[in-house]
Design an enzyme around this catalytic site. Structure first.
Site, short mmCIF file in Angstrom:
data_model
loop_
_atom_site.label_atom_id
_atom_site.label_comp_id
_atom_site.label_asym_id
_atom_site.label_seq_id
_atom_site.Cartn_x
_atom_site.Cartn_y
_atom_site.Cartn_z
N ARG A 1 0.82 -1.21 0.00
CA ARG A 1 0.00 0.00 0.00
C ARG A 1 0.85 1.26 0.00
O ARG A 1 0.57 2.20 -0.73
CB ARG A 1 -0.97 -0.03 1.21
CG ARG A 1 -2.10 -0.97 0.94
CD ARG A 1 -3.01 -1.26 2.11
NE ARG A 1 -4.07 -2.14 1.60
CZ ARG A 1 -5.14 -2.52 2.29
NH1 ARG A 1 -5.31 -2.11 3.52
NH2 ARG A 1 -6.03 -3.30 1.74
N TYR B 1 -6.06 -0.71 -7.27
CA TYR B 1 -5.56 -1.98 -6.71
C TYR B 1 -4.95 -1.84 -5.31
O TYR B 1 -4.89 -0.76 -4.77
CB TYR B 1 -4.66 -2.72 -7.69
CG TYR B 1 -3.33 -2.14 -8.11
CD1 TYR B 1 -2.76 -1.04 -7.53
CD2 TYR B 1 -2.63 -2.77 -9.16
CE1 TYR B 1 -1.53 -0.57 -7.96
CE2 TYR B 1 -1.41 -2.30 -9.59
CZ TYR B 1 -0.86 -1.20 -8.98
OH TYR B 1 0.35 -0.74 -9.41
N GLU B 2 -4.56 -2.95 -4.77
CA GLU B 2 -4.07 -3.02 -3.37
C GLU B 2 -5.12 -2.50 -2.39
O GLU B 2 -4.79 -1.91 -1.36
CB GLU B 2 -2.77 -2.23 -3.20
CG GLU B 2 -1.61 -2.72 -4.04
CD GLU B 2 -1.36 -4.21 -3.86
OE1 GLU B 2 -0.98 -4.83 -4.85
OE2 GLU B 2 -1.56 -4.74 -2.76
N GLY B 3 -6.38 -2.81 -2.66
CA GLY B 3 -7.48 -2.24 -1.89
C GLY B 3 -7.86 -0.91 -2.50
O GLY B 3 -7.05 0.03 -2.47
N GLN C 1 -9.39 1.77 1.45
CA GLN C 1 -8.39 2.45 2.30
C GLN C 1 -9.09 3.37 3.29
O GLN C 1 -8.71 3.47 4.46
CB GLN C 1 -7.42 3.27 1.45
CG GLN C 1 -6.64 2.49 0.41
CD GLN C 1 -5.84 1.36 0.99
OE1 GLN C 1 -5.22 1.52 2.04
NE2 GLN C 1 -5.85 0.22 0.33
#
Lengths: 611, 611
Positions: free
Chosen positions: B300, B443-445, B450
């Protein structure tokens, strides 16, 4: 693959309930005589338009993006598979003639109707729609200022769609700044001119969809003054027509290359080399900029409709995905039999969807109000009504262009976001909407230029008269409705915002006249000012729509929840989007001072505007 | 073609003046003993990193975008021309080992330094940088929770860059919602597991840059419970290593296809089919989600650095273009000898440029503060200091990911805007920055996730303790500086905003506990809350940077205008960007109610969350 259904229910609501358009248009002899503004006829035409774009153009949207256009060694260009066949159907069905002058084969329908057609086209396939779109701009300029001879020869072909048109303005060194163009015209002494130069970024500049292409070209006649005052407008056809209107000799204009772009790949963006091409003067010598503005104003509204159309189709697809995609749980669960709940239950997803709905429906209302005002400006029997409508059109055009394309891009991005990782993958089609939407903020005058047009030319140049007229209309609405139990709260907020817009205008106007830095103050405020203004217009329209909808609800006439949806979306708009003006008021107030930084901050070796 | 120069002057300012990092790192025995935190050494390494990315990676950025990756019939993948050669140079120069544990061949440099390297890599070439980036995530998880046997076998290869790593989480039906994954693991009874299932969107999932690829895979062990509590983490290598660490037998994991994406085309985004592939348990059974979060937190911050790096490079190129492009006149003229003035004189262009500078420099400051906090969390001798740093890292990580990628995308779009029509053309490279920047928000959440992590987990879950700690630090700064003649005005605004953040948190927290709709209130507020919080953090950092810079100016130590630039950018930030919080405060306050619309508004046939 994305899908699309034309939002006919909303369009009919706007025509009949918000704008009362059939009654308005009936006051105009042009439509009354042609019998083209009958409510039933307009609905029938729009139903037909919806069928056409849904059936013929939606399926070509991804194809156009993937294949793009191909230039061959001889300068000819092949458009994507299916583009020409769809265009043939389109023009044979009479769509290119929809709002055109019956004297040249047009159907004489209201702008209000063609405005909707353009929205639908843009939702279905922006790149394809630019071919007839540019033609329409060329039609408007030629119709307004061309000689009878030129009009008789060219307009029937453009109206029928057999020939298409372009706008040739930009050159490699001259985009916003058309005063420095280098394309030259030389008087051939026989009523024609020899046009030479290079034009870039010419949308629909070369293609295989029509037998001829009519370029409208800005050039400087030999001996004309420097700057914008020495520019004339020339008509340069790809093929010189014979006297009886057939395609004749090839003219000296050739496509030198096509651009590889971020999006709108199905449209051919051409570099055109004019090499002593035969041109014909359109309008008056050295009045080319004025004449071109006729096209540009039409093109600006058309570009705004790209933002609107792309926002709508992106929203529709995000909505469908949000209902379909199961992911995470709501408290309480809504879908206990499945592994997860549809993501539409999550408030943040609703927030993104409602943003799309709120901006799109207000934008549509504004665009249709503007289109009806264009009809009024051109055809109302009362001169004062024409003038008033013309002022409104002038004022709203830069807002329609910039606010709708900025919001359309934002909606496309948020709709893509709803798809998560799938939104980034080409086959889902959402990323194409984002790429296609991006150009609307850039071309036909960047949105920064629109903002300067609004604040500098449309508002300040006449001492705020046009703005005051609009503000008066809003104030009347506010006075009549601020005590309303349902919409009073929004109306009060709208009234405050409208007054604040007036006082902001005054402050910037005073700064503008305060000395040599005045122009910088206008430039510094303009973009935020346009957004503030856009919210006031959208706020006015949402309040009016909510009022109408609430009346229907109160009368027990809301069987499918359409009117409740309007009322709730108005609430969303006023509570979640409209508050942006709080930030804008602060940044406008901060003025140019924070921007007038030391030139060394930018690594400039010599001082430019700061000492 | 875009260019890039690493912003070393700013980086050194942050290391030495804002963070006093060499002194901080010297307190940590790990760095003191390894002698890896010496100021001169760090600078030397960063100068070397700048040379590498500028020389080797910048030229490959457009190539990677145009060529993309190619999957062959056997499932092997070829990366774009030059990618492998650059990677060989990169790992041979030791960059893959930079901050890794010396026990496994690492150089033991601070995170602070590797954080800068990652920013530089992302400015130069995001798609390329994701290959070593994913490896680093795999390194972190394996290093933290892997058995000694796994670590001894795999870590030296990953640290040396001979083998790369991946994170295999997403499945076609499971993105955010990893609790519903279907990939299975079966105990082979010999200490290994048979892993079967399909994973999608695997960045760097298959390629020709390294001799082996180490997949870290989330799967459910037979007999484990449903949901996130039944997920374990497995290491599945493409080739099973021999006992002496050589590449052995091919394992049962094959790339089934590559995605066609909007951007980051140089990175292979793979669908991976695991068909009874041999896997090794990493960490504990059913603790896979916890273990994966080690990777995800690193990823992140790394994703945030993509937004930072892309913002920086887009800004640099827009700045160069704005100085070069002559268009329109300023009043008064600054360039009378030419046909027009450089567009950098126009305030609206300056506004867009300063937006890039202000967000980028604050983002860099936040990222480096966070990186130094990671060093403190891991290596400070004092337990309280480690705890405090860990809390700050937890709090700032979702902000770093979401706020930096949102701002990076915004900067890329505005920088493209400065190029006008040329920004839309591929050869200028600006549109690639926009396409590449877009994925960071997804992406990555997603950035919505977040925001939920920030508000729900990091702030509300411990009753606001982490937030209060940060707010206390800010209040101390405010108390000490609100009377300052230069920055007092900003400091006062910051203090108010920080207090407002506290009261907003309290209100949302109370709503969250008020009943079954509490979760919806958190969900409805989260995205705007994260942006508000981000501005408070950036405001704190800009005020601190301005204070330091003003002291240098007052001491006559500003020969090149660097410090004046900091002071003026702080002013721009507080007057033109920070006021966004006014709108955010209003939209957060509006809560979930405007989102809880009638389900028929969305065309839903049955009621979901509303009755």
């Amino acid at each position: 693959m994305p899908t699309y259904k034309a939002p006919l229910r909303d369009i009919k609501f706007l025509i009949n309930e918000l704008l009362d358009a059939p009654a308005e248009l009936a006051k105009m002899p042009y439509y009354a005589e042609n019998e083209t503004a009958d409510a039933a006829l307009m609905e029938q035409v729009l139903d037909e338009a919806a069928r056409f774009v849904e059936g013929e153009l939606v399926p070509l949207n991804a194809v156009g993006d993937q294949q793009g256009c191909v230039r061959h060694d001889d300068g000819e260009v092949t458009t994507p598979e299916g583009f020409k066949a769809a265009y043939d159907k389109y023009r044979k069905a009479g769509w290119t003639a929809l709002d055109a002058d019956p004297n040249y084969g047009g159907q004489g329908m209201p702008h209000l109707v063609s405005n909707v057609l353009v929205e639908l086209l843009n939702s279905a396939n922006v790149a394809w729609s630019m071919y007839p779109g540019l033609s329409h701009g060329a039609y408007s300029a030629l119709h307004a200022v061309g000689s009878d001879e030129l009009k008789d020869l060219y307009l029937p072909k453009i109206v029928s769609g057999e020939w298409t048109g372009t706008m040739c303005l930009t050159e490699p060194h001259a985009g916003t700044d058309l005063g420095i163009i280098r394309t030259k015209a030389k008087d051939n002494g026989d009523g024609t001119y020899a046009v030479s130069g290079t034009k870039i970024f010419i949308s629909a500049g070369e293609h295989d969809m029509a037998e001829n292409i009519v370029h409208l070209v800005l050039a400087r006649l030999e001996g004309s003054p420097e700057g914008t005052k020495g520019i004339s407008l020339f008509l340069v056809p790809k093929y010189l027509p014979t006297a009886d209107g057939k395609v004749g000799e090839r003219n000296g204009v050739v496509c030198g290359s096509l651009e590889h772009k971020m999006g709108i790949n199905g449209n051919a963006t051409a570099l055109l080399n004019f090499d002593g091409a035969t041109g014909f003067l359109v309008g008056e010598i050295n009045k080319g900029m004025n004449h071109m503005f006729i096209m540009m104003n039409a093109a600006r509204l058309g570009t705004g409709l790209q933002g609107l159309g792309l926002g709508e189709v992106a929203y529709q697809n995000a909505l469908a995905y949000a209902k379909d995609r199961l992911q995470m749980r709501h408290t309480p669960r809504v879908n206990p039999a499945e592994s997860a709940d549809p993501i539409i239950v999550h408030p943040d997803v609703r927030r993104m969807l409602l943003t799309g709905k709120a901006y799109t429906e207000a934008g549509r209302a504004m665009a249709m109000w503007l289109a009806l005002s264009i009809d009024t400006e051109h055809h109302h029997p009362d001169e004062a009504a024409r003038k008033e409508a013309g002022d409104l059109v002038a004022l709203l055009t830069p807002i329609a262009k910039a606010f709708m394309t900025d919001n359309g891009f934002h909606i496309a991005v948020q709709s893509q976001q709803i798809f998560g990782g799938h939104g980034y993958i080409r086959e889902w089609g959402m990323e194409q909407f984002v790429r296609d939407a991006r150009i609307g903020q850039i071309y036909e005058g960047t949105n920064g230029i629109q903002a300067l047009d609004l604040l500098g030319r449309k508002v300040l140049m006449d001492g705020g008269k046009k703005l005051q007229k609009l503000a008066g209309m809003l104030q009347e609405f506010v006075d009549a409705n601020e005590e309303d139990e349902h919409i009073g709260e929004y109306v009060t907020a709208l009234g405050k915002a409208s007054q604040q817009l007036g006082s902001i205008t005054m402050v910037v106007g005073q700064k503008a006249m305060s000395g040599p830095e005045g122009a910088d103050e206008v430039n510094a405020a303009a973009v935020d000012y346009l957004r503030f203004f856009g919210h006031v217009v959208y706020g006015y329209l949402w309040a009016r729509m909510a009022k109408i909808a609430q009346e229907k609800i109160d009368a027990g006439q809301d069987k499918d929840g359409f009117y409740l949806g309007k009322v709730q979306t108005a609430k969303f708009y006023f509570t979640k989007l409209f508050p942006e003006i709080k930030a804008l008021a602060a940044t406008i107030k901060a003025g140019n001072e924070p921007l007038a930084v030391d030139d060394r901050l930018f690594g400039l070796e010599r001082a430019l505007i700061t000492a």
